[in-house]
Design a protein around this motif. Structure first.
Motif, short mmCIF file in Angstrom:
data_model
loop_
_atom_site.label_atom_id
_atom_site.label_comp_id
_atom_site.label_asym_id
_atom_site.label_seq_id
_atom_site.Cartn_x
_atom_site.Cartn_y
_atom_site.Cartn_z
N ASP A 164 0.82 -1.21 0.00
CA ASP A 164 0.00 0.00 0.00
C ASP A 164 0.85 1.26 0.00
N ILE A 165 2.04 1.20 0.59
CA ILE A 165 2.93 2.36 0.55
C ILE A 165 3.24 2.74 -0.90
N SER A 166 3.50 1.74 -1.74
CA SER A 166 3.77 2.01 -3.15
C SER A 166 2.52 2.50 -3.87
N ARG A 167 1.37 1.94 -3.53
CA ARG A 167 0.13 2.41 -4.18
C ARG A 167 -0.16 3.86 -3.78
N LEU A 168 0.14 4.21 -2.56
CA LEU A 168 -0.05 5.60 -2.13
C LEU A 168 0.90 6.53 -2.87
N GLN A 169 2.10 6.08 -3.15
CA GLN A 169 3.03 6.91 -3.93
C GLN A 169 2.48 7.14 -5.33
N VAL A 170 1.88 6.12 -5.92
CA VAL A 170 1.23 6.30 -7.23
C VAL A 170 0.11 7.32 -7.11
N LEU A 171 -0.65 7.25 -6.03
CA LEU A 171 -1.74 8.19 -5.78
C LEU A 171 -1.23 9.63 -5.74
N PHE A 172 -0.13 9.87 -5.02
CA PHE A 172 0.38 11.23 -4.85
C PHE A 172 1.08 11.75 -6.09
N GLY A 173 1.67 10.86 -6.87
CA GLY A 173 2.30 11.28 -8.13
C GLY A 173 3.71 11.81 -7.97
N SER A 174 4.32 12.09 -9.10
CA SER A 174 5.74 12.42 -9.13
C SER A 174 6.06 13.83 -8.64
N ASN A 175 5.06 14.69 -8.51
CA ASN A 175 5.34 16.07 -8.09
C ASN A 175 5.26 16.28 -6.58
N ASP A 332 -9.87 8.82 -5.20
CA ASP A 332 -8.72 8.55 -6.07
C ASP A 332 -8.00 7.28 -5.65
N PHE A 333 -7.90 7.04 -4.34
CA PHE A 333 -7.24 5.81 -3.90
C PHE A 333 -8.07 4.60 -4.32
N ASN A 334 -9.38 4.72 -4.26
CA ASN A 334 -10.25 3.64 -4.73
C ASN A 334 -9.99 3.34 -6.20
N ARG A 335 -9.77 4.40 -7.00
CA ARG A 335 -9.47 4.20 -8.42
C ARG A 335 -8.12 3.51 -8.60
N ILE A 336 -7.13 3.89 -7.80
CA ILE A 336 -5.83 3.24 -7.85
C ILE A 336 -5.97 1.76 -7.52
N VAL A 337 -6.71 1.47 -6.46
CA VAL A 337 -6.89 0.08 -6.03
C VAL A 337 -7.60 -0.73 -7.11
N CYS A 338 -8.63 -0.16 -7.70
CA CYS A 338 -9.40 -0.89 -8.72
C CYS A 338 -8.59 -1.09 -10.00
N THR A 339 -7.64 -0.19 -10.25
CA THR A 339 -6.83 -0.29 -11.45
C THR A 339 -5.63 -1.22 -11.27
N CYS A 340 -4.99 -1.16 -10.09
CA CYS A 340 -3.72 -1.86 -9.87
C CYS A 340 -3.83 -3.13 -9.05
N PHE A 341 -5.02 -3.48 -8.60
CA PHE A 341 -5.16 -4.55 -7.61
C PHE A 341 -6.48 -5.25 -7.80
N ASN A 342 -6.49 -6.57 -7.63
CA ASN A 342 -7.73 -7.33 -7.76
C ASN A 342 -8.28 -7.79 -6.42
N GLY A 343 -7.80 -7.19 -5.35
CA GLY A 343 -8.29 -7.57 -4.04
C GLY A 343 -7.41 -8.61 -3.37
N ALA A 344 -7.42 -8.62 -2.05
CA ALA A 344 -6.64 -9.58 -1.29
C ALA A 344 -7.20 -10.99 -1.47
N SER A 345 -6.37 -11.99 -1.29
CA SER A 345 -6.78 -13.39 -1.39
C SER A 345 -7.97 -13.66 -0.48
N ASN A 346 -8.97 -14.36 -1.01
CA ASN A 346 -10.13 -14.68 -0.18
C ASN A 346 -9.75 -15.64 0.96
N ILE A 347 -8.72 -16.45 0.75
CA ILE A 347 -8.25 -17.34 1.82
C ILE A 347 -7.59 -16.52 2.93
#
Length: 459
Positions: A164-175, A332-347
């Motif tokens: 999630d730390i990396s996904r948050l970095q994508v959220l904040f962007g390069s600037n 925006d974080f929800n959009r990042i999650v939906c784009t980059c992630f398919n959800g945690a393992s159901n197990i």
């Protein structure tokens, strides 16, 4: 031995070092043996001398800014070299912060049941919600954020806080400009470098340009002087802290939240070790009034339930948190999650629900208590030898001061003379120079043996 053979041996030993099952509880006599190599983690192979073809795709220039290898693979490489030199050495690993004790049965039973259900039509499920199972999100909210105004819809279940730390970095962007505690967990800085948020590495001061390093030392109680911090967009803050083991007080976190409000910053609060807090220090940033308007919190089951390999964590993004234009950060974080992630393992999520049952919470508490007892042994050992020791009380890490000495030199000394792996403090930032971090994640017999070897080395 040829150079290629050495590289292969190094990679194999690295995999063994990073494996959570390097030691075993049931066979103490064999607990220190080297294991057969598994997969190699994070160890880059050198380019071939004979390259027949190159693409025209340019390398991400930000990757070239990264210094050497990531800290823990570099430690693994040095451990591998040590084992080549001393093939019969029984090396103790108290460096990487990986758990060692088995996952409690009440939790694995729930995962096994869920896994078995997948073999039946009525029990099978495919993709789940990217944000996580509704029942698990509700259980996290009611267990860790009761009466704090955090709802299940504010919680995003993931495959771990580090991811999630990396996904948050994508959220904040390069600037975005970030600030980090110094010393701090390397992933905050390295992910910022990869995103292109930083300047070049400045070797003379051991810092990247465009990152605000908030120095944390024994003199300031490991809490930075906020008055000296320049304007910054995102503040990464970890409490209990990795690597120092310090925990921020309510007053300190109140000042941090007010600082973020005054500067219009967002705090990314890493609470992955909150269950280790045994005093009245806050376990969540959201215990501080006003934090929902300026903070995000990440956490994980890794160090509570032994889920370092199972992979399950969560991030809280309150609906009150807004960007400068008034747009909700959570959307925006929800959009990042939906784009980059398919959800945690159901197990894994079935295991998470079991963690938060009354029986699971007790079992996790027992695991945490065990590691804290290990930390106490390590603290007492170094204290008895006359060292200044920090952490260990509210965290599974012990931070030991070796004034006037290089952290890597101390690491090498302990490895060479005691056959024991620690973590050099300078790997966590320039503020860590002169310290080593010792992890309390280990089987009890190994921690006791480590204490014995340290006393022999520094008596």
């Amino acid at each position: 031995m040829s150079s290629s053979a050495i590289q292969l041996s190094s990679a194999a030993a690295s995999s063994s070092f990073l494996s959570p099952s390097t030691f075993t509880t049931r066979e103490p006599s064999a607990s220190l043996r080297r294991r057969s190599p598994g997969i190699c983690l994070c160890v880059a192979s050198p380019p071939s001398e004979k390259t027949a073809y190159k693409t025209k795709v340019a390398r991400n220039e930000n990757m070239a800014k990264l210094q050497a290898g990531y800290l823990f693979p570099e430690i693994a490489r040095r451990r591998s070299a040590h084992l080549l030199k001393y093939p019969d050495a029984q090396v103790l690993s108290l460096g990487i912060g990986d758990t060692t004790e088995p996952i409690p049965d009440v939790i694995t039973s729930a995962m096994a049941k869920r896994a078995y259900a997948l073999s039946m039509v009525e029990g099978y499920s495919g993709y789940g919600a990217e944000q996580g199972d509704k029942n698990l999100r509700a259980a996290i909210a009611s267990t860790y954020y009761r009466d704090l105004g955090i709802e299940e819809t504010d919680i995003f279940v993931s495959d771990g806080a580090k991811c999630d730390i990396s996904r948050l970095q994508v959220l904040f962007g390069s600037n975005a400009k970030i600030a980090v505690q110094d010393p701090s967990y390397p992933a905050y800085v390295d992910s910022s470098v990869i995103m292109g948020q930083t300047g070049l590495y400045q070797k003379d001061i051991q810092k990247y340009g465009n990152i605000e390093y908030m120095r944390c030392t024994p003199d300031n109680g490991f809490f930075p002087d906020l008055s000296s911090i320049s304007q910054t967009d995102v503040i990464f803050f970890c409490s209990p802290n990795n690597p120092t083991g310090s925990v921020a007080s309510r007053d300190q976190l109140t000042r941090l939240v007010q600082f973020a409000k005054d500067n219009g910053s967002i705090i990314v609060y890493d609470s992955a070790y909150a269950m280790y807090i045994s005093d009245d220090s806050p376990q969540s940033i959201f215990e501080i009034p006003g934090a929902k308007e300026v903070a995000i919190e990440t956490s994980s089951f890794s160090k509570y339930a032994g889920f370092t390999g199972v992979r399950l964590g969560w991030t809280v993004v309150p609906k009150e948190l807004l960007f400068s234009d008034g747009f909700p950060v959570a959307k925006d974080f929800n959009r990042i999650v939906c784009t980059c992630f398919n959800g945690a393992s159901n197990i894994a999520q079935a295991g998470g629900l079991a963690c938060l049952s009354p029986e699971g919470l007790k079992a996790m508490g027992d695991v945490v208590k065990f590691y804290k007892e290990n930390a106490e042994i390590i603290v007492d050992t170094f204290t008895s030898l006359g060292f200044d020791v920090y952490g260990g009380r509210n965290a599974p890490y012990v931070w030991v001061h070796f004034p006037g000495r290089s952290s890597w030199d101390v690491f090498a000394e302990i490895l060479e003379k005691a056959h024991m792996v620690t973590t050099p403090g300078s790997g966590f930032g320039p503020g860590g120079e002169g310290f080593v971090r010792v992890s309390a994640f280990g089987h009890r017999e190994n921690v006791l043996e480590a204490a014995k070897r340290l006393k022999q080395l520094y008596k």
